[in-house]
Design an enzyme around this catalytic site. Structure first.
Site, PDB file in Angstrom:
ATOM      1  N   GLY A  14       0.823  -1.200   0.000  1.00  0.00           N
ATOM      2  CA  GLY A  14       0.000   0.000   0.000  1.00  0.00           C
ATOM      3  C   GLY A  14       0.857   1.250   0.000  1.00  0.00           C
ATOM      4  O   GLY A  14       1.710   1.415   0.866  1.00  0.00           O
ATOM      5  N   GLY A  16      -0.328   4.470   0.125  1.00  0.00           N
ATOM      6  CA  GLY A  16      -1.032   5.660   0.602  1.00  0.00           C
ATOM      7  C   GLY A  16      -0.081   6.450   1.482  1.00  0.00           C
ATOM      8  O   GLY A  16       1.137   6.266   1.418  1.00  0.00           O
ATOM      9  N   PHE A  17      -0.617   7.320   2.315  1.00  0.00           N
ATOM     10  CA  PHE A  17       0.257   8.136   3.148  1.00  0.00           C
ATOM     11  C   PHE A  17       1.166   7.284   4.029  1.00  0.00           C
ATOM     12  O   PHE A  17       2.380   7.506   4.089  1.00  0.00           O
ATOM     13  CB  PHE A  17      -0.562   9.088   4.019  1.00  0.00           C
ATOM     14  N   VAL A  82      -2.223  -7.836  -4.007  1.00  0.00           N
ATOM     15  CA  VAL A  82      -1.841  -8.787  -2.954  1.00  0.00           C
ATOM     16  C   VAL A  82      -3.048  -9.665  -2.646  1.00  0.00           C
ATOM     17  O   VAL A  82      -4.128  -9.166  -2.338  1.00  0.00           O
ATOM     18  CB  VAL A  82      -1.379  -8.045  -1.682  1.00  0.00           C
ATOM     19  N   GLU A 173     -17.003  18.796   3.081  1.00  0.00           N
ATOM     20  CA  GLU A 173     -16.358  19.443   1.938  1.00  0.00           C
ATOM     21  C   GLU A 173     -17.138  19.200   0.654  1.00  0.00           C
ATOM     22  O   GLU A 173     -17.300  20.106  -0.176  1.00  0.00           O
ATOM     23  CB  GLU A 173     -14.900  18.975   1.846  1.00  0.00           C
ATOM     24  N   ASP A 310      -4.834   3.759   8.132  1.00  0.00           N
ATOM     25  CA  ASP A 310      -6.233   3.515   8.477  1.00  0.00           C
ATOM     26  C   ASP A 310      -6.517   2.065   8.844  1.00  0.00           C
ATOM     27  O   ASP A 310      -7.545   1.773   9.460  1.00  0.00           O
ATOM     28  CB  ASP A 310      -7.138   3.899   7.296  1.00  0.00           C
ATOM     29  N   ALA A 325      -4.737  11.675   7.385  1.00  0.00           N
ATOM     30  CA  ALA A 325      -3.408  11.622   6.784  1.00  0.00           C
ATOM     31  C   ALA A 325      -2.266  11.878   7.779  1.00  0.00           C
ATOM     32  O   ALA A 325      -1.288  11.128   7.780  1.00  0.00           O
ATOM     33  CB  ALA A 325      -3.338  12.594   5.607  1.00  0.00           C
TER      34      ALA A 325
END
Lengths: 425, 425
Positions: A14, A16-17, A82, A173, A310, A325
């Site tokens: 992964g 991501g952040f 994966v 948002e 997460d 994040a």
């Protein structure tokens, strides 16, 4: 060719952040790093709602992982799915291959939770991937087009009603951006209706918007949303979703007939469901399926396996760490530091979340921010939001283009990515 | 509300260059205009290959039709699929509605032609829509990712071979861009192969590239392509395409066994096939299905119906007009002028194509141009190409962003839209 072949192998799943910052933090470590992701790009998720609302193009916030790690000599990037983990044999099972590891960092994240009603997903898409954002953009822009062609006033009203489930940062948002599109961007583009009459309903079972914010800021955000014409329905639980709208059960009348909100566009920004890979780890998990990690972010019984971002249920100072994040970045870096410490024969430290604060925007010149304990609402918070997001966005090109897009949108009230892509391809 | 309701109704089908410029040219005419398109956006097709090769984002060259015509009080835009035409009743049949017209301008364009082998389309996608471009981008970027994971040298080579069928402007520009990506953009992004070894084969049955250009420029373009590492195979007819590559029959050995080029990525930029709507017009058509229009661009027997753009087989000065943007724009404007003349009781004039020239680019600092009879090859032609395309691009925002992207790509050798979108959505 590869002089690092005999170094310990760190596999990161992964990008991501959490995963990406873990990889970067291993830049000078005496290891070889393999980053596996099923996507070729790292996605800057905090701005994904702007892709969904036609303000940004997808490539502005998606950067090839390969490109980000291009100069990191000890890192390899694999585009692969994966299929499973085998912590006993220390193997990652790919679709057509296996990777063995000395250390594993699992950072595959979480998705939305339809609370046992996965059948709602087709009516109410969530917002986690670029494809999700393009699908939401398509539905939103098409809704206005359908309203233009609809002669029946009631059905036209349904096309012009947007229900958003979940009043966290993403929901807030999205709601703000949709009202702005209606009020300004599309104001003079249609002949058969006034886009300013667009109804945006923001729904949450919790009693307030932005529950992760200090309460006074939640109230201010709510007031700003309402001033912009968003109908805020907190304390309302969604009991049904179909192609024609949502049904709500609002407290305290929880025994009454559900209230129906006819809306042809329903967007989902609620709940947390951990990525299924967590199941393979044979570790304790919380109600959302997230792995309950040790203080050093490793998995109980497997000090060589870390879960970050997460996907992890992390506590710091006795309080749960939010699924955003900044903690993901800190956790990724912490796992990398733990590996470096281990290899150097030092003790691993427990993870401690440095909470710098929270930020959200409601629309132009409107935001809420709590930074280092200082609270802002309105213009200053909005400026801080812009600044922080531009700073953390990856790549100079993206920063310049996004700044340009924001400036252009600010002065012209236009959104540059009003492109409907068809689904059949 | 609509004070123009009793004016003659002009329906324009298709908002490509021909349709859009026809609508704009009717801006001050005493008519009401309805523009129907199944897309919400006008696409600047000359730059579509840059979206396909990850240089630009789709929204940079796609502008909402509604936005373009926003200030044109006499125009309405409908997002709808046209199912058929009824020239006798003067009706346009939509999926769920009908439009009656006093004048009709049909500008639905053309697509590629697989020469009776439509089954090749799945192996060799064409490049006409934004979705096409994103699909080509996906295939190209995935090919490199697959090569990175492939351990068999022969299969790796197949992943790194790109065959492009059709050596007109689109094929030439794609071929040049692919070699540039391989040579520069991806040069240091992979560990298991050298992207510079990427093979790009440009194929055409005709004996030269850019056949619409003066022959000396075709030769120069070929030399530039070859200098950039493109294998140019002209005079070769494609006799088969499948998931593993293309088979060619090259003159003069047309009786020999076809030559096989193993290539996992085949792109199609050849042939012309008119949009099927032409069939409803009951008018003479050429071998590609295009409508043979009268000198004033109207359909024989139906002076109130015009066909413009790629859907029309137009002659000017006894020579066929090419199927590119400049003639499409001129034809659209001419049809509008004919309607205005008709309404004013003046005589319609025959269409006369003002041929300003042709332009194509082969890569950075390399292009060919024939403008007002002057010929350029190399840097100056490339600059002219940039200038002309920026000038004609619609919207100041798009001009600024595309200029920025080009400048950024020029100095960094990077391409900003390296995002692979998955197909299942």
């Amino acid at each position: 060719m590869n002089t690092t072949a005999d170094r310990p192998h760190v596999v990161i799943i992964g990008a991501g952040f959490a995963g990406l910052y873990a990889a970067r933090a291993l830049c000078r470590a005496p290891v070889r790093v393999t980053v596996v992701d099923r996507r070729n790009h790292h996605l800057f998720q905090p701005l994904l709602y702007q892709v969904a609302t036609a303000g940004l193009s997808a490539p502005d916030i998606a950067t090839p992982i390969r490109r980000i790690l291009q100069r990191q000599a000890n890192a390899t990037v694999l585009l692969a799915e994966v299929r499973g983990l085998d912590p006993v044999r220390r193997r990652v099972v790919l679709d057509d291959d296996e990777l063995s590891y000395d250390f594993l960092i699992v950072a595959t994240g979480a998705t939305h939770n339809y609370f046992g009603h996965d059948e709602w997903a087709r009516y109410a898409p969530g917002l986690k991937t670029v494809e999700d954002a393009l699908e939401i953009r398509r539905r939103v822009l098409l809704a206005f087009e359908k309203a233009e062609r609809e002669t029946n006033a009631e059905r036209q009203r349904e096309h012009l009603t947007f229900a958003i489930v979940g009043a966290g940062a993403t929901g807030v948002e999205l709601a703000g951006a949709l009202r702005e599109i209606a009020q300004h961007t599309l104001a003079s583009d249609f002949h058969n209706f006034d886009p300013r009459a667009t109804r945006v309903v923001l729904i949450d079972a919790v009693e307030r918007v932005l529950p992760q914010f200090p309460e006074p800021l939640s109230l201010k955000a709510r007031a700003m949303l309402e001033a912009r014409g968003v109908e805020v329905r907190t304390g309302c639980r969604v009991v049904d979703v179909d192609s024609g709208g949502v049904s709500l059960q609002c407290a305290p009348s929880s025994e009454a007939t559900p209230e129906r909100i006819p809306a042809r566009t329903v967007l989902w920004a609620a709940g947390v469901k951990a990525s299924p890979l967590a199941e393979d780890l044979d570790a304790p998990r919380d109600e959302f399926g997230r792995v309950r990690v040790q203080p050093d972010l490793s998995v109980p019984g497997h000090p060589e396996v870390f879960v970050v971002g997460d996907l992890a249920a992390v506590e710091s100072g006795g309080r749960p760490v939010p699924a955003t994040a900044p903690p993901a970045i800190q956790e990724g870096r912490h796992a990398a530091a733990a590996i470096v410490a281990e290899l150097a024969g030092r003790t691993r430290l427990p993870f401690r979340y440095k909470d710098r604060g929270v930020l959200a925007t409601v629309g132009r010149r409107a935001g809420v921010a709590s930074i280092y304990g200082l609270r802002f609402a309105g213009f200053v918070a909005w400026l801080l939001w812009l600044l922080v997001h531009i700073t953390w966005l990856i790549g100079h090109r993206n920063r310049l283009v996004v700044l340009f897009e924001w400036a252009w949108a600010y002065f012209t009230y236009q959104r540059s990515a009003r492109v409907i892509l068809s689904r059949e391809k």
